[in-house]
Structures are given as structure tokens and as C-alpha cells.
Design a protein around this motif. Sequence first.
Motif, PDB file in Angstrom:
ATOM      1  N   GLU A 278       0.839  -1.203   0.000  1.00 58.98           N
ATOM      2  CA  GLU A 278       0.000   0.000   0.000  1.00 58.98           C
ATOM      3  C   GLU A 278       0.874   1.253   0.000  1.00 58.98           C
ATOM      4  OE1 GLU A 278      -3.958   1.031   2.497  1.00 58.98           O
ATOM      5  OE2 GLU A 278      -2.141   0.762   3.692  1.00 58.98           O
ATOM      6  N   ARG A 279       1.920   1.240   0.818  1.00 56.01           N
ATOM      7  CA  ARG A 279       2.826   2.389   0.895  1.00 56.01           C
ATOM      8  C   ARG A 279       3.614   2.563  -0.403  1.00 56.01           C
ATOM      9  NH1 ARG A 279       5.626   0.439   4.621  1.00 56.01           N
ATOM     10  NH2 ARG A 279       7.564  -0.098   3.538  1.00 56.01           N
ATOM     11  N   LEU A 280       4.102   1.480  -0.962  1.00 56.16           N
ATOM     12  CA  LEU A 280       4.921   1.541  -2.161  1.00 56.16           C
ATOM     13  C   LEU A 280       4.122   1.936  -3.402  1.00 56.16           C
ATOM     14  CD1 LEU A 280       6.979  -1.700  -1.502  1.00 56.16           C
ATOM     15  CD2 LEU A 280       7.914   0.619  -1.537  1.00 56.16           C
ATOM     16  N   MET A 281       2.849   1.564  -3.433  1.00 61.20           N
ATOM     17  CA  MET A 281       2.004   1.897  -4.579  1.00 61.20           C
ATOM     18  C   MET A 281       1.700   3.392  -4.644  1.00 61.20           C
ATOM     19  SD  MET A 281       1.240  -0.763  -6.502  1.00 61.20           S
ATOM     20  CE  MET A 281      -0.122  -0.042  -7.396  1.00 61.20           C
ATOM     21  N   GLY A 282       1.703   4.082  -3.492  1.00 60.44           N
ATOM     22  CA  GLY A 282       1.354   5.494  -3.497  1.00 60.44           C
ATOM     23  C   GLY A 282      -0.035   5.704  -4.068  1.00 60.44           C
ATOM     24  N   GLU A 283      -0.150   6.607  -5.044  1.00 58.76           N
ATOM     25  CA  GLU A 283      -1.440   6.882  -5.672  1.00 58.76           C
ATOM     26  C   GLU A 283      -1.638   6.093  -6.958  1.00 58.76           C
ATOM     27  OE1 GLU A 283      -3.761   8.788  -4.192  1.00 58.76           O
ATOM     28  OE2 GLU A 283      -2.305   8.815  -2.532  1.00 58.76           O
ATOM     29  N   THR A 284      -0.705   5.230  -7.315  1.00 58.91           N
ATOM     30  CA  THR A 284      -0.803   4.489  -8.569  1.00 58.91           C
ATOM     31  C   THR A 284      -1.740   3.297  -8.427  1.00 58.91           C
ATOM     32  OG1 THR A 284       1.100   3.087  -8.053  1.00 58.91           O
ATOM     33  CG2 THR A 284       1.537   5.180  -9.167  1.00 58.91           C
ATOM     34  N   ASP A 333      -9.465  -3.653  -4.875  1.00 55.94           N
ATOM     35  CA  ASP A 333     -10.313  -3.032  -5.902  1.00 55.94           C
ATOM     36  C   ASP A 333      -9.517  -2.048  -6.745  1.00 55.94           C
ATOM     37  OD1 ASP A 333     -12.583  -4.407  -5.110  1.00 55.94           O
ATOM     38  OD2 ASP A 333     -13.450  -2.726  -3.987  1.00 55.94           O
ATOM     39  N   ARG A 334      -8.681  -1.240  -6.089  1.00 52.12           N
ATOM     40  CA  ARG A 334      -7.906  -0.235  -6.821  1.00 52.12           C
ATOM     41  C   ARG A 334      -6.964  -0.904  -7.818  1.00 52.12           C
ATOM     42  NH1 ARG A 334      -3.140   3.120  -5.218  1.00 52.12           N
ATOM     43  NH2 ARG A 334      -3.486   2.649  -3.033  1.00 52.12           N
ATOM     44  N   LEU A 335      -6.296  -1.956  -7.384  1.00 54.31           N
ATOM     45  CA  LEU A 335      -5.392  -2.666  -8.279  1.00 54.31           C
ATOM     46  C   LEU A 335      -6.149  -3.334  -9.426  1.00 54.31           C
ATOM     47  CD1 LEU A 335      -3.144  -4.158  -5.498  1.00 54.31           C
ATOM     48  CD2 LEU A 335      -2.287  -2.757  -7.372  1.00 54.31           C
ATOM     49  N   LEU A 336      -7.266  -3.953  -9.125  1.00 57.40           N
ATOM     50  CA  LEU A 336      -8.048  -4.616 -10.166  1.00 57.40           C
ATOM     51  C   LEU A 336      -8.603  -3.590 -11.151  1.00 57.40           C
ATOM     52  CD1 LEU A 336      -9.219  -7.153 -11.381  1.00 57.40           C
ATOM     53  CD2 LEU A 336     -11.058  -7.083  -9.672  1.00 57.40           C
ATOM     54  N   ASP A 337      -9.094  -2.485 -10.634  1.00 56.58           N
ATOM     55  CA  ASP A 337      -9.611  -1.454 -11.528  1.00 56.58           C
ATOM     56  C   ASP A 337      -8.494  -0.819 -12.349  1.00 56.58           C
ATOM     57  OD1 ASP A 337     -12.141  -1.984 -10.626  1.00 56.58           O
ATOM     58  OD2 ASP A 337     -12.186  -0.335  -9.174  1.00 56.58           O
ATOM     59  N   GLY A 338      -7.275  -0.748 -11.787  1.00 56.84           N
ATOM     60  CA  GLY A 338      -6.138  -0.270 -12.565  1.00 56.84           C
ATOM     61  C   GLY A 338      -5.867  -1.176 -13.755  1.00 56.84           C
ATOM     62  N   LEU A 339      -5.972  -2.476 -13.537  1.00 55.69           N
ATOM     63  CA  LEU A 339      -5.798  -3.415 -14.647  1.00 55.69           C
ATOM     64  C   LEU A 339      -6.878  -3.224 -15.702  1.00 55.69           C
ATOM     65  CD1 LEU A 339      -4.915  -6.655 -12.635  1.00 55.69           C
ATOM     66  CD2 LEU A 339      -3.331  -5.140 -13.832  1.00 55.69           C
ATOM     67  N   LEU A 340      -8.106  -3.031 -15.257  1.00 51.76           N
ATOM     68  CA  LEU A 340      -9.206  -2.833 -16.206  1.00 51.76           C
ATOM     69  C   LEU A 340      -9.054  -1.526 -16.976  1.00 51.76           C
ATOM     70  CD1 LEU A 340     -12.132  -4.112 -13.967  1.00 51.76           C
ATOM     71  CD2 LEU A 340     -11.305  -5.181 -16.075  1.00 51.76           C
TER      72      LEU A 340
END
Length: 393
Positions: A278-284, A333-340
Amino acid sequence: MNAAANPYFASRTIPRARTIHQKALERVVARLEEMMPVIGLRNPKIGGEGNAWHFCNPGDWVISFHSGQLWLAYQLTGKESFRNAAQARRPDFRYILEHRKVRDHDLGFQFSLHSVADWQMTGDAEARGMALEAAKMLLARFREEGGYIQAWNPTGTVDRERAAYVNGRMIADCIQNLALLYWAHRETAIEDFRLVADMHADTSRRYLVREDGTSFHTYLFDPASGKPLKGQTHQGYRDGSCWSRGQAWLLHGFAQCYATTRNPEDLETARMLAAATERLMGETSVPVWDFSVPETEPRPLDSSAGAILSAGLYILASVCEGAEAERWRALADRLLDGLLDQCDLTTVPGAQGLLAHGAAHVRAGQSDAMLPYGDYYFMEALMRSLGHTRFFW
């Protein structure tokens, strides 16, 4: 039968985001069905020009990920064509059992997503026997002196340099292979399967996971004494960096270990890895191939890491409660939606796979490609987001 009309696909009231995931899952199943006469009995390895697959040689570690998708599609639809296509690959897995030199630490990946899946979905006794045979072979790779499952094969007279490099080495990827050992313990009650899986998980926790929740890709031990020597990388940016797919393997693996064992140390390790991610992803919303790569250098994305992380976070959310469960689900959800949003190929006509922008091995020049493991975990993450709980781990 149209996927949307199939009762397996669903029908409870779900938020808008879940509706988007449902539609994406239906596109995934449709793409798998569309590509069956194109792929045939081959097994995808990596994407090439025009979003077309290059295929595996016998015994490749990625050989099972397409099979795993076919079994999930069979679970969702009940269509015999998916079952038949998965079962028709059985000779590929029999080849692995019969050829010593192609077997390594990834027997769990290979046989969980093919033979265990077949046994669970159909009750096929031959599939069960093959999976148990593979589990015994994986068990035999355990290095008692260091408490870990040996990665790769430290033998052979042709490439002595490679043999010396891999001897005494564990890697983050192998945490995913423990599921085969835990399954074999449930099937047979033979304690060695569980004990070795527990010991490898404990060694992974102590040496691959750093105090801040980041991770090494590999750890080297003295092959004779088992003395821990140093953490390194093989596919990451540098030894002290945090390779995103290694972080993903560990997060998904420890979350799944806890779901299986209920060992509180497995849960705490999964939480540490999730918090660091979570920390490493930042806002991405799609991870770069290594979280430690400087902004001044090329930073290709790795959609496969995003898919594995998302699926693992959904597992973690499912074993937590209250605000913590919501925290991990929101990140999943954020990661999955990023993929989509950035990587989805299911709306691209003619694409043979599901996700773009996978990074197989950046330092070897393999990036920005479709990857079968990215596709498998993308499908798993979509299903977990929708509440499906039956998988082959």
C-alpha cells in the motif's frame, strides 16, 4: 449458453464496481472460449507481436496457467468444452512426472492448477494420483539443513556456473507452491506434507520478508550447513530492491497459507506485506516491475504483479474483519480497476490473452507483454471480488 444467462454468473445485488467486474469476468470467459480453436492443446508462455501467444516447451513452469483458467471457466459455466480442453492437456503433466530434469520447485503451480483442479472439479482418480505424485516430488526438494525448498536445480555437468548459483537458494515464488503440499496433507493425513510446508513458510517469513514488509526475491544459504548467507535478487532491479512480483507472490502466498493453516504468524506476515505494498504503490493503480527503480530510469509496468496482488488482497480481506477487511478490499479493488483501466485486452478484438503490460524478466529484455500467470490471477481476482470462494489452492 451465453455466460450472462448462466446461473453461475450471478445475480445478487452488487455495487456498480462489482457490476463492472462481473462484466469483465464474462468477457474473460468469452475470450477463453473464442481462443480455444486458436490455442488448441498448446500452453501460452508469453505474448508477442499483435497480442499473439508464443507457446511453452515441455515442462515449462508456466504450463498450467491456461489450464487453471479453463478449469475456472468450467466451474463458472459448466461447459464441457472447457473441461475437455483442460483434461486433454494431461499428457503434458505426465511428461513432467516422467522426466526428472524438467521438474523443479514449481510443481505446485503446475499441478495445483491442473491435476488438483481436475480432481476437485470432476473426482477423476488419475488426476488425484498425479497430484499426489507431484507433491511427493516437491517434498523431496526440502533442504533440512536450512529449512527451505530448493529453488531451481543445482545439478548437471553442462552449466556448472548456474548449478553453483542456484545451489542453496530459496525464492519468493515458492510460497505459492506450498498449496500442493497442504492439499496432499488433507488428502492423505501424512504429516510430512504439512510440516515441510510450515517450515518453508517460516523460513520465508524470516529471511525473505524484511522488517519493513518489503521483500527479497531470493535468499542464499550455505548448501552444506544451511547457514543463512544473504538476500539477493534474480529478476528485480538490485539485491536490496523490492521486485513487485516477488512481493505479490509472498502476499498471496501468506494470505493463502493463513486461510489454510490459521497460523497467526502467516496472517501477520500477509498484513506486513500488504501494508508495505500500500505504501509503495502510493497513488498508482498498476505496479511498476520493481518498486525501488529510480524515477530517472525506465519503469515498465507489471500487470501480472497487479493481478497477483489484487487476488491476494481479496484473500486477506476475507480473513480479516471490519475496517481492516475494508482497507484490504479497497486496495484490491484499486489494483483490479487499474488493470481494467490500463491493461485490459478483453475488449481488443483478436487479442489472444487478457492483460497487456506484463513484465516477465525486465533485465533479460522481457517486458510489456501478455503473460499467462497475469491472465490467470486476473481471472482469480475478478472472481474473488465477486464473492467466489472455490479455487484450487
